[in-house]
Design a protein around this motif. Sequence first.
Motif, PDB file in Angstrom:
ATOM      1  N   ASP A  50       0.807  -1.225   0.000  1.00 59.19           N
ATOM      2  CA  ASP A  50       0.000   0.000   0.000  1.00 59.19           C
ATOM      3  C   ASP A  50       0.842   1.278   0.000  1.00 59.19           C
ATOM      4  O   ASP A  50       0.334   2.348   0.281  1.00 59.19           O
ATOM      5  N   LEU A  51       2.119   1.158  -0.365  1.00 59.94           N
ATOM      6  CA  LEU A  51       3.005   2.325  -0.425  1.00 59.94           C
ATOM      7  C   LEU A  51       3.491   2.520  -1.853  1.00 59.94           C
ATOM      8  O   LEU A  51       3.696   1.560  -2.597  1.00 59.94           O
ATOM      9  N   SER A  52       3.704   3.762  -2.207  1.00 57.84           N
ATOM     10  CA  SER A  52       4.272   4.054  -3.530  1.00 57.84           C
ATOM     11  C   SER A  52       5.766   3.724  -3.512  1.00 57.84           C
ATOM     12  O   SER A  52       6.377   3.566  -2.452  1.00 57.84           O
ATOM     13  N   ASP A  53       6.356   3.642  -4.683  1.00 57.69           N
ATOM     14  CA  ASP A  53       7.792   3.385  -4.783  1.00 57.69           C
ATOM     15  C   ASP A  53       8.597   4.472  -4.066  1.00 57.69           C
ATOM     16  O   ASP A  53       9.598   4.191  -3.417  1.00 57.69           O
ATOM     17  N   ALA A  54       8.141   5.719  -4.202  1.00 54.50           N
ATOM     18  CA  ALA A  54       8.838   6.834  -3.543  1.00 54.50           C
ATOM     19  C   ALA A  54       8.769   6.685  -2.027  1.00 54.50           C
ATOM     20  O   ALA A  54       9.761   6.942  -1.324  1.00 54.50           O
ATOM     21  N   GLN A  55       7.619   6.267  -1.512  1.00 51.53           N
ATOM     22  CA  GLN A  55       7.479   6.073  -0.065  1.00 51.53           C
ATOM     23  C   GLN A  55       8.366   4.932   0.419  1.00 51.53           C
ATOM     24  O   GLN A  55       8.988   5.032   1.477  1.00 51.53           O
ATOM     25  N   VAL A  56       8.438   3.863  -0.347  1.00 49.20           N
ATOM     26  CA  VAL A  56       9.300   2.736   0.012  1.00 49.20           C
ATOM     27  C   VAL A  56      10.755   3.186   0.051  1.00 49.20           C
ATOM     28  O   VAL A  56      11.494   2.868   0.990  1.00 49.20           O
TER      29      VAL A  56
END
Length: 98
Positions: A50-56
């Motif tokens: 449930d996280l975007s690549d940027a958040q990861v």
Amino acid sequence: MSEHTGARESRFDVDRDQMGRDLVSLVLTVVELLRQLMERQAIRRVEQGDLSDAQVDQIGETLMHLEERMTELCDQHGLHLEDLNLDLGPLGSLLPRH
């Protein structure tokens, strides 16, 4: 009155340097426990997808910096991350072993 003061001082003969090191160790243990809990929560969220690549990427970078800072703080106080793991007797250790 001075007799009582002398008796009181001898009963509480504390090594202030050791007390300071123990306090630093305790504080760093609590911080390391919280850091590891945050890391496990972040891994769960990443695995849920449930996280975007940027958040990861941001979480990964933040966790790396936190671990580096913990290592620096331990070095400054003559400790190792392994030293922060308290033995809780029959319950095992406080921090999971990596």
